[in-house]
Design a protein around this motif. Structure first.
Motif, PDB file in Angstrom:
ATOM      1  N   ARG A  14       0.709  -1.261  -0.038  1.00  0.00           N
ATOM      2  CA  ARG A  14       0.008  -0.168  -0.091  1.00  0.00           C
ATOM      3  C   ARG A  14       0.821   1.083   0.108  1.00  0.00           C
ATOM      4  N   ASN A  15       1.973   1.326   0.696  1.00  0.00           N
ATOM      5  CA  ASN A  15       2.777   2.555   0.847  1.00  0.00           C
ATOM      6  C   ASN A  15       3.719   2.523  -0.099  1.00  0.00           C
ATOM      7  N   ARG A  16       4.171   1.719  -0.694  1.00  0.00           N
ATOM      8  CA  ARG A  16       5.247   1.433  -1.941  1.00  0.00           C
ATOM      9  C   ARG A  16       6.559   2.201  -1.240  1.00  0.00           C
ATOM     10  N   HIS A  17       6.797   2.053  -0.042  1.00  0.00           N
ATOM     11  CA  HIS A  17       8.034   2.621   0.665  1.00  0.00           C
ATOM     12  C   HIS A  17       8.429   2.201   1.737  1.00  0.00           C
ATOM     13  N   PHE A  18       9.729   1.739   1.987  1.00  0.00           N
ATOM     14  CA  PHE A  18       9.990   1.018   3.202  1.00  0.00           C
ATOM     15  C   PHE A  18       9.883   2.049   4.436  1.00  0.00           C
ATOM     16  N   GLY A  19      10.394   3.092   4.193  1.00  0.00           N
ATOM     17  CA  GLY A  19      10.507   4.201   5.403  1.00  0.00           C
ATOM     18  C   GLY A  19       9.032   4.200   5.875  1.00  0.00           C
ATOM     19  N   ARG A  20       7.906   4.636   4.857  1.00  0.00           N
ATOM     20  CA  ARG A  20       6.739   4.825   5.448  1.00  0.00           C
ATOM     21  C   ARG A  20       6.137   3.714   5.830  1.00  0.00           C
ATOM     22  N   THR A  21       6.424   2.486   5.641  1.00  0.00           N
ATOM     23  CA  THR A  21       5.904   1.390   6.177  1.00  0.00           C
ATOM     24  C   THR A  21       6.396   1.159   7.633  1.00  0.00           C
ATOM     25  N   ALA A  22       7.647   1.265   7.647  1.00  0.00           N
ATOM     26  CA  ALA A  22       8.337   1.163   8.933  1.00  0.00           C
ATOM     27  C   ALA A  22       7.671   2.184   9.948  1.00  0.00           C
ATOM     28  N   GLU A  23       7.535   3.296   9.477  1.00  0.00           N
ATOM     29  CA  GLU A  23       6.876   4.360  10.450  1.00  0.00           C
ATOM     30  C   GLU A  23       5.554   3.828  10.812  1.00  0.00           C
ATOM     31  N   GLU A  24       4.794   3.366   9.798  1.00  0.00           N
ATOM     32  CA  GLU A  24       3.375   2.815  10.129  1.00  0.00           C
ATOM     33  C   GLU A  24       3.361   1.810  11.175  1.00  0.00           C
ATOM     34  N   LEU A  25       4.209   0.898  10.888  1.00  0.00           N
ATOM     35  CA  LEU A  25       4.168  -0.293  11.865  1.00  0.00           C
ATOM     36  C   LEU A  25       4.899   0.027  13.046  1.00  0.00           C
ATOM     37  N   ASN A  26       5.716   1.159  13.272  1.00  0.00           N
ATOM     38  CA  ASN A  26       6.380   1.341  14.703  1.00  0.00           C
ATOM     39  C   ASN A  26       7.558   0.562  14.624  1.00  0.00           C
ATOM     40  N   THR A  27       8.337   0.315  13.404  1.00  0.00           N
ATOM     41  CA  THR A  27       9.651  -0.528  13.770  1.00  0.00           C
ATOM     42  C   THR A  27      10.574   0.320  12.543  1.00  0.00           C
ATOM     43  N   GLY A 135      -0.294  13.193  -1.483  1.00  0.00           N
ATOM     44  CA  GLY A 135      -0.483  12.483  -0.271  1.00  0.00           C
ATOM     45  C   GLY A 135      -1.161  11.082  -0.742  1.00  0.00           C
ATOM     46  N   MET A 136      -1.707  11.065  -1.543  1.00  0.00           N
ATOM     47  CA  MET A 136      -2.149  10.008  -2.090  1.00  0.00           C
ATOM     48  C   MET A 136      -1.229   8.770  -2.609  1.00  0.00           C
ATOM     49  N   THR A 137      -0.102   9.426  -3.487  1.00  0.00           N
ATOM     50  CA  THR A 137       0.763   8.425  -3.954  1.00  0.00           C
ATOM     51  C   THR A 137       1.919   8.115  -2.983  1.00  0.00           C
ATOM     52  N   LYS A 138       1.775   8.837  -1.888  1.00  0.00           N
ATOM     53  CA  LYS A 138       2.792   8.291  -0.707  1.00  0.00           C
ATOM     54  C   LYS A 138       1.893   7.577   0.249  1.00  0.00           C
ATOM     55  N   GLY A 139       0.926   7.199   0.080  1.00  0.00           N
ATOM     56  CA  GLY A 139      -0.029   6.173   1.159  1.00  0.00           C
ATOM     57  C   GLY A 139      -0.540   6.795   2.110  1.00  0.00           C
ATOM     58  N   GLU A 140      -0.716   8.164   2.089  1.00  0.00           N
ATOM     59  CA  GLU A 140      -1.211   9.012   3.075  1.00  0.00           C
ATOM     60  C   GLU A 140      -2.842   8.729   3.094  1.00  0.00           C
ATOM     61  N   PHE A 141      -3.657   8.578   2.073  1.00  0.00           N
ATOM     62  CA  PHE A 141      -4.933   8.498   2.064  1.00  0.00           C
ATOM     63  C   PHE A 141      -5.381   7.059   1.280  1.00  0.00           C
ATOM     64  N   ASP A 142      -6.633   6.773   1.664  1.00  0.00           N
ATOM     65  CA  ASP A 142      -7.213   5.906   1.044  1.00  0.00           C
ATOM     66  C   ASP A 142      -8.187   6.032  -0.119  1.00  0.00           C
ATOM     67  N   VAL A 143      -8.837   7.205   0.077  1.00  0.00           N
ATOM     68  CA  VAL A 143      -9.738   7.930  -1.141  1.00  0.00           C
ATOM     69  C   VAL A 143      -9.639   9.312  -0.899  1.00  0.00           C
ATOM     70  N   ILE A 144      -9.414   9.927  -2.335  1.00  0.00           N
ATOM     71  CA  ILE A 144      -9.396  11.538  -2.211  1.00  0.00           C
ATOM     72  C   ILE A 144     -10.314  11.919  -3.246  1.00  0.00           C
ATOM     73  N   PHE A 145     -10.719  13.236  -3.251  1.00  0.00           N
ATOM     74  CA  PHE A 145     -11.642  13.855  -4.084  1.00  0.00           C
ATOM     75  C   PHE A 145     -10.985  15.176  -4.389  1.00  0.00           C
ATOM     76  N   TYR A 271      -8.686   6.395  -5.637  1.00  0.00           N
ATOM     77  CA  TYR A 271      -8.746   5.500  -4.495  1.00  0.00           C
ATOM     78  C   TYR A 271      -7.656   4.306  -4.791  1.00  0.00           C
ATOM     79  N   GLN A 272      -7.181   3.701  -3.653  1.00  0.00           N
ATOM     80  CA  GLN A 272      -6.138   2.548  -3.666  1.00  0.00           C
ATOM     81  C   GLN A 272      -7.166   1.492  -4.243  1.00  0.00           C
ATOM     82  N   ALA A 273      -6.435   0.841  -5.215  1.00  0.00           N
ATOM     83  CA  ALA A 273      -7.064  -0.633  -6.083  1.00  0.00           C
ATOM     84  C   ALA A 273      -6.283  -1.714  -5.583  1.00  0.00           C
ATOM     85  N   SER A 274      -5.254  -1.645  -4.784  1.00  0.00           N
ATOM     86  CA  SER A 274      -4.387  -2.954  -4.542  1.00  0.00           C
ATOM     87  C   SER A 274      -4.528  -3.473  -3.256  1.00  0.00           C
TER      88      SER A 274
END
Length: 306
Positions: A14-27, A135-145, A271-274
């Motif tokens: 979803r994040n397509r980024h190791f750093g953002r994923t680590a931050e989200e999962l607190n690791t 923000g959407m491309t960075k994985g910060e949102f699930d849906v945007i308008f 929206y996120q399709a994956s």
């Protein structure tokens, strides 16, 4: 294979980024890389192509993602059944919207989502199109308008509704019974969104195509501030008619009669399709219904479904 590893892979996709994923999962990033390596070793397949700043799931990675999402969905459904909880797997739901949406049919959408999922937490961010897409491309949102679609891989977009734009002005400044030419309109002080923003990009050709020059231009990045400035007589502005229905009915603002109609504004949902496909599809379905119901509740020439 651990549930933690499965959750890590889904979050990474979803994040397509190791750093953002680590931050989200607190690791840490090394921990994320280690979990991915363990999954690839166990499945004996490369799941992600990465390098030179790029990130993409392989064909095997796409299949694994679908299976992992199904597994997490089943676990979440089981947990909800045991606990009597209807909260979906995705929590909170992160929605981004421009002012024109947040001030019109977004409350309808949030209300309908809360009725369908009483315990769902929703985070709403109101911002400009550029920042929402980033923000959407960075994985910060699930849906945007917003006013433009997200064109990167893994996203889908569609036009949720169309809002008619009108020139509006205060009776302090304009004559509501007069029809203004483009040149006459250009001679008035104009309040617009910042240069290079999508709304501004709609305004500029309006004058340029008629070889007119708007010489008195004030930029503002807030729809609400623009409306207040117009009410106070500081200038005229091109804004969605549905956002000033109350001000028009109260006589605080008047629609400027012009010789050239302003083009409508298309509101694009992306929206996120994956990831979390089943739940996101429900959200998108609710969004379509909310937009349609809102358009049906206002004058047909103000908002409609394309």
């Amino acid at each position: 294979m651990r549930i933690l590893d499965i959750k890590t892979f889904v979050a990474l996709a979803r994040n397509r980024h190791f750093g953002r994923t680590a931050e989200e999962l607190n690791t840490t990033q090394p921990a994320i890389s280690s979990r991915l390596a363990a999954i690839e070793a166990e499945l004996e397949s490369r799941l992600i192509n990465r390098g030179d700043g790029s990130f993409a799931l392989t064909a095997d990675g796409e299949r694994v993602l679908q299976s992992f999402e199904a597994i997490l969905g089943d676990i979440d459904q089981l947990r909800g059944t045991l606990q009597g909880d209807a909260v979906p797997a995705l929590e909170p739901l992160r929605i981004g919207a421009i002012d024109s949406v947040s001030s019109t049919w977004m409350p309808h959408l949030i209300d309908s989502l809360h009725r369908s999922f009483p315990n769902l937490k929703i985070e709403l961010t109101v911002d400009g199109t550029k920042h929402l897409i980033q923000g959407m491309t960075k994985g910060e949102f699930d849906v945007i308008f917003s006013l433009h679609p997200v064109l990167d891989d893994g996203f889908r977009s569609f036009t949720s509704c169309v809002l008619q734009m009108v020139w509006a002005g205060s009776p302090k400044l304009i004559d509501p019974d007069r029809t203004y030419s483009v040149a006459e309109l250009a001679s008035l002080p104009i309040i617009s969104f910042p240069k290079n923003s999508p709304p501004y990009q709609m305004i500029a050709p309006y004058f340029h195509d008629e070889q007119a020059l708007a010489s008195k231009l004030t930029s503002c990045n807030s729809l609400y501030a623009i409306i207040n400035l117009i009410i106070d007589g500081f200038g005229v502005g091109a804004i969605p008619a549905v956002t000033i229905r109350r001000e028009l009915s109260m006589g605080l603002l008047h629609q400027v009669q012009v010789s050239k109609r302003f083009p409508p504004m298309h509101i694009v949902a992306s929206y996120q399709a994956s990831t979390h496909q089943d739940f996101i599809r429900k959200v998108i379905s609710q969004a379509r219904i909310s937009a349609a119901r809102f358009c049906a509740s206002v004058e047909p020439d103000m908002a409609w479904i394309d």
